[in-house]
Design a protein around this motif. Structure first.
Motif, short mmCIF file in Angstrom:
data_model
loop_
_atom_site.label_atom_id
_atom_site.label_comp_id
_atom_site.label_asym_id
_atom_site.label_seq_id
_atom_site.Cartn_x
_atom_site.Cartn_y
_atom_site.Cartn_z
N GLY A 473 38.92 29.70 41.13
CA GLY A 473 39.68 29.84 39.88
C GLY A 473 39.34 31.14 39.17
N LYS A 474 38.07 31.50 39.20
CA LYS A 474 37.64 32.70 38.49
C LYS A 474 38.11 33.98 39.20
CE LYS A 474 34.13 30.54 35.91
NZ LYS A 474 35.12 30.29 34.87
N LEU A 475 38.40 33.85 40.50
CA LEU A 475 38.80 35.04 41.26
C LEU A 475 40.29 35.34 41.16
CD1 LEU A 475 36.64 34.66 44.51
CD2 LEU A 475 36.16 35.97 42.44
N GLU A 476 41.04 34.36 40.66
CA GLU A 476 42.50 34.50 40.67
C GLU A 476 42.98 35.82 40.06
OE1 GLU A 476 44.56 31.08 39.01
OE2 GLU A 476 43.71 29.92 40.69
N LEU A 477 42.58 36.05 38.81
CA LEU A 477 43.02 37.27 38.11
C LEU A 477 42.54 38.52 38.84
CD1 LEU A 477 42.55 37.22 34.23
CD2 LEU A 477 44.57 37.88 35.54
N ALA A 478 41.26 38.49 39.23
CA ALA A 478 40.64 39.69 39.82
C ALA A 478 41.30 40.08 41.14
CB ALA A 478 39.16 39.43 40.03
N SER A 479 41.79 39.08 41.89
CA SER A 479 42.31 39.42 43.21
C SER A 479 43.61 40.24 43.14
CB SER A 479 42.50 38.16 44.06
OG SER A 479 43.17 37.20 43.32
N SER A 480 44.23 40.27 41.97
CA SER A 480 45.45 41.09 41.87
C SER A 480 45.15 42.50 41.33
CB SER A 480 46.47 40.37 40.97
OG SER A 480 45.89 40.21 39.69
N ILE A 481 43.90 42.82 41.14
CA ILE A 481 43.55 44.15 40.61
C ILE A 481 42.92 44.98 41.73
CG2 ILE A 481 42.06 45.36 38.93
CD1 ILE A 481 42.43 42.90 37.10
N SER A 482 43.56 46.12 42.03
CA SER A 482 43.16 46.83 43.25
C SER A 482 41.69 47.26 43.25
CB SER A 482 44.08 48.03 43.48
OG SER A 482 43.97 48.88 42.36
N GLU A 483 41.18 47.70 42.08
CA GLU A 483 39.78 48.16 42.06
C GLU A 483 38.79 47.03 42.36
OE1 GLU A 483 40.74 49.33 38.16
OE2 GLU A 483 39.38 51.04 38.30
N LEU A 484 39.26 45.78 42.16
CA LEU A 484 38.34 44.66 42.34
C LEU A 484 38.52 43.97 43.69
CD1 LEU A 484 38.60 43.11 38.74
CD2 LEU A 484 36.76 44.53 39.64
N GLU A 485 39.58 44.37 44.38
CA GLU A 485 39.98 43.68 45.62
C GLU A 485 38.85 43.53 46.64
OE1 GLU A 485 43.38 44.95 48.19
OE2 GLU A 485 44.35 44.85 46.22
N SER A 486 38.14 44.65 46.90
CA SER A 486 37.13 44.56 47.96
C SER A 486 35.95 43.69 47.51
CB SER A 486 36.66 45.95 48.40
OG SER A 486 36.12 46.60 47.28
N SER A 487 35.66 43.69 46.21
CA SER A 487 34.57 42.82 45.72
C SER A 487 34.98 41.36 45.83
CB SER A 487 34.24 43.15 44.27
OG SER A 487 33.92 44.49 44.13
#
Ligand code: UCC
Ligand code: FAD
Length: 585
Positions: A473-487
């Motif tokens: 659930g916490k990763l949902e938003l982050a996964s759509s942001i390119s700078e955060l994708e690899s993390s």
């Protein structure tokens, strides 16, 4: 003459250069990360009130509380066994600053706020934020406050009635004249971890339904408290007691009677401690202490568990706040101290060192706030099943992980001051001495790692499922942001490996899981903290440092359980080899 020439090293002159000391400012205003967290999560009306209060309180911490805390350190408690006329009094003498701390705690509602629930689900986040600003300046008054909060929680969960109603009123009072603190007397000589076999204290029922307690409590902190919760075995008319956990019941007692005399208690001596010297920690003989049984017979451990949860959360507050304070002081110092021709802050290697501390501290801070948020939901009956499972699981995880982080971060933090970080009169070393206890009291690292397993074992997979879906659930938003994708990818991968491990270990048996307990808890801590940092970095108000901190966190080994398993650390033969390695020769 030399004096006329103003030569710097003459007679009492000791040179012309004196390093400016590091100073703390308003710790709320200096904490951009805390402010951003509150802005992201609190509804705007709550935010307005909470941030005004924190700004005001932050100023009070600097102007008043910090020097009181230092006084508590410099004037540790003493035990007076006899009065001038030879009467045994066992009086624990504390300094005026310690007493003032108690008044301030009441005035500020440091416990009351959690039970008044003025900010509904956000009341705990508000209380925890305030305690976070307070803890490093509080001269360890946080210790009695933690147990006071824990006692109030136990009473609230058992029902506020009978003798407990009066106690609850005192524990949650804002009136300094009425405010009580509580102790938590669990540890006896035979065992602090193994309470079930270690408790020798017995309780004899009296005709009026109260009990008299007899026993020896080996560690009792803040023994100047007004009341305590403690464990004992009920002795029947034939003098028999039930052994083990099922023989333990929970008791409440007032430490002194109306005349101020100790309630069947002898204070044997005060402990000589590495740190936490501001707090009296005593060994007590209970010789007929009048007490009320407040749990069902044999439900002592289960009934005090609520206290353990709250005090463990307070432990996390102290750990995270200690890290934040040393960093804030070190960054102030780095902008004042010049070496090799420039400020320390302009030496890249020093900034890298501090940046690493900052990442640890931000991660730990988010874990603390997550637990405060979940506790707030639980206490207002707004928590889902998943929230409750997460609260149960993350409390020991956070306690054990942030305790270790605090020791490491504060130790490195002291090094940031060079030799001055080692000098007692700077007031800096106390932070490290006090941090060392965070991994011992309220359950050692191993005991809490086993508690993590206990929480999983009780739930038939639901707790672990809550953990995994909480992370997703916490990763949902982050996964759509390119700078955060690899993390996000690194974190997903760690979560996947954790899942595979839990499937494999089932077939390996209980010993393997016991050997894996600590690494398992560390894995949960690293993965969940990573998810929190990514969630935070994905918020619209996030700064570029939030992205950077999340990326850095995710580059470490997020799944130590996987690497340690590959190294054979949980194999059957590891048991004998570990012992052989330790005891060879
Ligand atoms: O150190 C102390 C005070 C220091 C000063 C204050 C510092 C404040 C913070 C800092 C701020 C500056 S006081 C002493 C603290 N002592 C401990 O933490 C004890 C450590 N040992 C454990 O935690 C052990 O795991 C025990 C004692 C809880 C194990 O006891 P048992 O009896 O062997 O455990 P069982 O049989 O597994 O559990 C008994 C029941 C079960 O419930 P039922 O019977 O319903 O199945 C467990 O699920 O208790 C339940 N239980 C828990 N429930 C056990 N642990 C927990 C838990 N953590 N949460 C919920
Ligand atoms: P032990 O249980 O003997 O542990 C020794 C070592 O063995 C530890 O490293 C532990 O991790 C390890 N170990 C134990 N069991 C296992 C296992 N099953 N698997 C793997 N490793 C294991 N207690 C109170 O009740 N009230 C207080 O107010 C209080 N104040 C304290 C204040 C201070 C400053 C300190 C230092 C302690 C205080 N304590 C208090 C006691 C504290 O809670 C205990 O010391 C702690 O829980 C550990 O218990 P123990 O000392 O008996 O250690």
């Amino acid at each position: 003459t030399l004096q006329e020439l103003k030569v710097p090293f003459a007679r009492t002159e000791t040179g012309t250069f004196f390093q400016e000391q590091p100073r703390i400012g308003n710790q709320y205003l200096e904490d951009a990360f805390l402010q951003r967290y509150l802005k992201t999560h609190l509804p705007s009306q709550v935010l307005e009130k909470v941030s005004l209060d924190l700004e005001r309180f932050g100023a009070r911490v600097t102007a008043e509380i910090d020097s009181l805390g230092r006084e508590c350190e410099l004037n540790p408690p003493a035990l007076l066994h006899y009065d001038a006329w030879g009467r045994r009094v066992d009086h624990i003498v504390t300094c005026p600053a310690w007493k003032r701390m108690k008044e301030i705690a009441a005035e500020e509602g440091l416990i009351a706020e959690a039970y008044e629930r003025k900010y509904s689900i956000w009341s705990r986040v508000q209380q925890v934020s305030k305690l976070y600003l307070y803890a490093p300046s509080a001269g360890l008054f946080t210790c009695p406050l933690a147990m006071t909060d824990g006692a109030a929680k136990v009473i609230e969960s058992l029902g506020i009635s009978g003798p407990l109603a009066k106690a609850f009123g005192h524990l949650t009072s804002r009136d300094p004249k009425k405010f009580w603190t509580s102790g938590q007397w669990m540890t006896e000589r035979k065992g602090g971890s193994d309470v079930a076999s270690g408790t020798e204290s017995v309780a004899r029922e009296q005709p009026d339904g109260t009990y008299c307690l007899y026993g020896f409590k080996w560690f009792t902190s803040a023994t100047d408290s007004d009341m305590t919760l403690t464990l004992a075995r009920i002795m029947d008319a034939q003098g028999r007691v039930e052994q083990g956990s099922k023989g333990l019941s929970l008791f409440f007692l007032e430490v002194r009677d109306k005349e101020g005399k100790l309630n069947g208690i002898e204070v044997q001596r005060l402990k000589q401690k590495l740190g936490t010297r501001q707090v009296p920690t005593a060994e007590l003989l209970l010789d007929g202490s009048k007490a009320h049984r407040i749990s069902a017979e044999g439900r002592g451990v289960a009934s005090i568990a609520n206290m353990l949860t709250i005090t463990r959360i307070h432990n996390v507050i102290s750990a995270v706040a200690g890290m934040r304070r040393v960093i804030n002081l070190a960054r102030e110092y780095a902008s004042k101290r010049v070496v090799f021709g420039k400020l320390i802050k302009d030496h890249p290697l020093h900034m890298q060192t501090m940046a690493r501390l900052e990442v640890e501290t931000r991660g730990a801070f988010l874990m603390l706030m997550e637990i405060a948020r979940l506790l707030g939901l639980e206490e207002t009956k707004m928590a889902s099943e998943q929230d409750l499972h997460l609260l149960r699981l993350l409390t020991p995880v956070a306690k054990l992980y942030t305790g270790k982080q605090a020791i490491a971060v504060i130790s490195e933090g002291l090094e940031c001051f060079g030799g001055q970080g080692y000098m007692e009169d700077t007031g800096l070393p106390v932070a490290l001495r006090d941090a060392q206890v965070l991994t011992i009291w309220e359950g050692t690292t191993n005991i809490l790692s086993l508690d993590v397993l206990r929480s999983l074992a009780k739930s038939q997979g639901q707790v672990l499922a809550a953990f995994c879906s909480g992370v997703q659930g916490k990763l949902e938003l982050a996964s759509s942001i390119s700078e955060l994708e690899s993390s996000v990818q690194l974190l997903q991968d760690a979560l996947h490996r954790l899942g595979q491990f839990t499937q494999r270990v089932g077939s390996k048996g209980a010993v393997a899981m016991e050997l894996a307990a600590r690494d398992f808890a560390y894995t949960l801590a690293r993965i969940y903290t990573g998810a929190l940092l990514l969630e935070h970095a994905a918020q619209p108000d996030a700064s570029s440092t939030d992205t950077y901190a999340a990326q850095r966190w995710c580059k470490q080994d997020l799944c130590p359980i996987d690497s340690e398993e590959k190294a054979g650390c949980y194999d059957d033969k590891a048991v004998s080899m570990d012992t052989y390695l330790v005891y060879e020769g």
